[in-house]
Design an enzyme around this catalytic site. Structure first.
Site, PDB file in Angstrom:
ATOM      1  N   ARG A  73      38.256  44.307  41.969  1.00 51.86           N
ATOM      2  CA  ARG A  73      38.089  42.956  41.412  1.00 51.86           C
ATOM      3  C   ARG A  73      37.680  42.041  42.554  1.00 51.86           C
ATOM      4  NH1 ARG A  73      42.179  39.804  37.502  1.00 51.86           N
ATOM      5  NH2 ARG A  73      41.117  41.209  36.082  1.00 51.86           N
ATOM      6  N   HIS A 130      33.741  42.008  32.752  1.00 48.71           N
ATOM      7  CA  HIS A 130      35.043  42.662  32.869  1.00 48.71           C
ATOM      8  C   HIS A 130      35.081  43.823  31.867  1.00 48.71           C
ATOM      9  CE1 HIS A 130      39.187  43.334  33.533  1.00 48.71           C
ATOM     10  NE2 HIS A 130      39.677  42.121  33.384  1.00 48.71           N
ATOM     11  N   LYS A 142      39.386  39.291  58.054  1.00 50.23           N
ATOM     12  CA  LYS A 142      38.756  39.309  59.390  1.00 50.23           C
ATOM     13  C   LYS A 142      37.246  39.177  59.299  1.00 50.23           C
ATOM     14  CE  LYS A 142      42.160  42.657  61.104  1.00 50.23           C
ATOM     15  NZ  LYS A 142      42.265  44.085  61.498  1.00 50.23           N
ATOM     16  N   ARG A 176      47.939  42.379  34.883  1.00 46.61           N
ATOM     17  CA  ARG A 176      47.652  43.442  33.939  1.00 46.61           C
ATOM     18  C   ARG A 176      46.635  44.445  34.429  1.00 46.61           C
ATOM     19  NH1 ARG A 176      49.581  39.686  31.439  1.00 46.61           N
ATOM     20  NH2 ARG A 176      48.278  38.519  32.843  1.00 46.61           N
ATOM     21  N   THR A 177      45.497  43.947  34.910  1.00 46.19           N
ATOM     22  CA  THR A 177      44.417  44.881  35.195  1.00 46.19           C
ATOM     23  C   THR A 177      44.818  45.824  36.327  1.00 46.19           C
ATOM     24  OG1 THR A 177      42.873  43.194  34.471  1.00 46.19           O
ATOM     25  CG2 THR A 177      41.952  45.041  35.692  1.00 46.19           C
TER      26      THR A 177
HETATM   27  C1  NCD Z   1      41.277  38.122  32.342  1.00 47.18           C
HETATM   28  C2  NCD Z   1      40.441  38.088  33.617  1.00 47.18           C
HETATM   29  O1  NCD Z   1      40.935  38.396  34.697  1.00 47.18           O
HETATM   30  O2  NCD Z   1      39.271  37.797  33.476  1.00 47.18           O
HETATM   31  N1  NCD Z   1      42.530  38.707  32.529  1.00 47.18           N
HETATM   32  C3  NCD Z   1      42.667  40.062  32.450  1.00 47.18           C
HETATM   33  O3  NCD Z   1      42.044  40.817  33.153  1.00 47.18           O
HETATM   34  N2  NCD Z   1      43.490  40.539  31.509  1.00 47.18           N
HETATM   35  C4  NCD Z   1      41.342  36.804  31.665  1.00 47.18           C
HETATM   36  C5  NCD Z   1      41.833  35.629  32.447  1.00 47.18           C
HETATM   37  O4  NCD Z   1      42.153  35.733  33.618  1.00 47.18           O
HETATM   38  O5  NCD Z   1      41.903  34.581  31.832  1.00 47.18           O
END
Ligand code: NCD
Length: 309
Positions: free
Chosen positions: A102, A130, A81, A52-53
């Site tokens: 991320r 997040h 590397k 999703r993100t």
């Molecule tokens: C969440 C995350 O990555 O922290 N997911 C997301 O970004 N929608 C929640 C999760 O991974 O459980």
């Protein structure tokens, strides 16, 4: 000065409201924004898996007429590397106008921001924060509930490692008349740094419970979370805790008729698929709102839209 989004507390409540207003405007009239970021580039640097993100960031930039580049896995980048985050970002910030990153290590986006020529957005750092998921969650509550105040909010599951919960508490505790019910097994209680910074610092009322059923009837909003397997040191402990809470239609019988059920997704087992047809379940709509808040955020960070503090 280059503006980054590392923590939801980097934004004032006024700025959050401005972003949510803009996101709603884009949601209602997307065509008005389809060329807003023409010829601009978003880099998605994902050192940790995501559906999703990452895809909603990419969809957001493409929906603004911009372009995207990046990687979705540390193994396909020079991290393999041994390159540092600082070096990767120093290079990529010359290839893109905005970066969404991320990383499994807490604080990595802060290091990135210190070495970037362009805005850096934290798309999740380890068990820490997040912020763009929080903007998504807030947009969902605002659109589906009509308000962001006077709500009893149940946060259920892995409150220890769940970074979405940490950021969501940071934001919601700044709105008026909120009350929180923290529902988790003892092993997965909210960490001290969040308790101190969000709850103690604001004096907002909260209670804790091990049982979801016992508190269900009080809640206006139930935020379910996945037990974060990848953050456990011990697989046995994960296996013991993973099914601590499973939301089913039977458990929802005592819930308010207009309680909202949210989940950042991915879901593993914590919400039975039978709940999906319940009108109170809004986690798939929630995921869709993520595209629009990310469009709003990109526009704001690139200086295309002014958000008043
Ligand atoms: C969440 C995350 O990555 O922290 N997911 C997301 O970004 N929608 C929640 C999760 O991974 O459980």
């Amino acid at each position: 000065m280059t503006r980054h989004l590392l923590n939801i507390l980097d934004l004032s409540v006024g700025e959050i409201d401005g972003l949510l207003r803009l996101a709603s405007e884009i949601y209602d009239r997307p065509a008005d924004y389809r060329d807003a970021c023409r010829h601009q580039i978003l880099a998605t640097l994902f050192f940790e898996p995501s559906t999703r993100t990452r895809l909603s960031f990419e969809s957001a930039m493409l929906s603004l007429g911009g372009n995207v580049l990046g990687f979705s896995d540390a193994a396909s980048s020079s991290a393999r590397k041994g390159e540092s985050v600082a070096d990767t970002v120093a290079v990529v910030s010359g290839y893109a106008d905005v970066i969404a990153m991320r990383h499994p290590k807490e604080g990595a986006p802060m290091v990135a921001a210190a070495h970037s020529l362009v805005p850096v957005i934290n798309a999740g750092d380890g068990g820490h924060y997040h912020p763009t998921q929080t903007l998504t969650d807030l947009m969902t509550v605002r659109r589906e509930k009509g308000r962001l105040s006077g709500l009893t909010v149940g946060l259920c599951g892995d409150l220890k490692f769940g970074r979405t919960v940490h950021s969501l508490l940071g934001a919601l505790t700044r709105y008026g008349g909120m009350r929180f019910v923290l529902i988790s097994p003892d092993e997965l209680r909210l960490p001290e740094f969040v308790r101190r910074n969000c709850l103690d610092a604001t004096g907002v009322p909260y209670t804790e419970s091990r049982s979801l059923e016992e508190v269900m009837g009080e809640l206006d909003l139930l935020y379910m979370t996945r037990v974060q397997r990848e953050r456990f040191f011990n697989e046995e402990e994960y296996l013991r805790l993973k099914d601590s809470y499973v939301l089913t239609p039977e458990k929802l019988r005592s819930a308010k008729p207009d309680m909202l059920i949210l989940h950042p997704l991915p879901r593993v087992n914590e919400i039975s698929t039978e709940v999906d047809a319940d009108p109170r379940a809004c986690y798939f709509r929630q995921a869709h709102y993520g595209r629009y808040v990310r469009m709003a955020l990109i526009l704001a960070l690139l200086g295309k839209e002014k958000i008043e503090p």
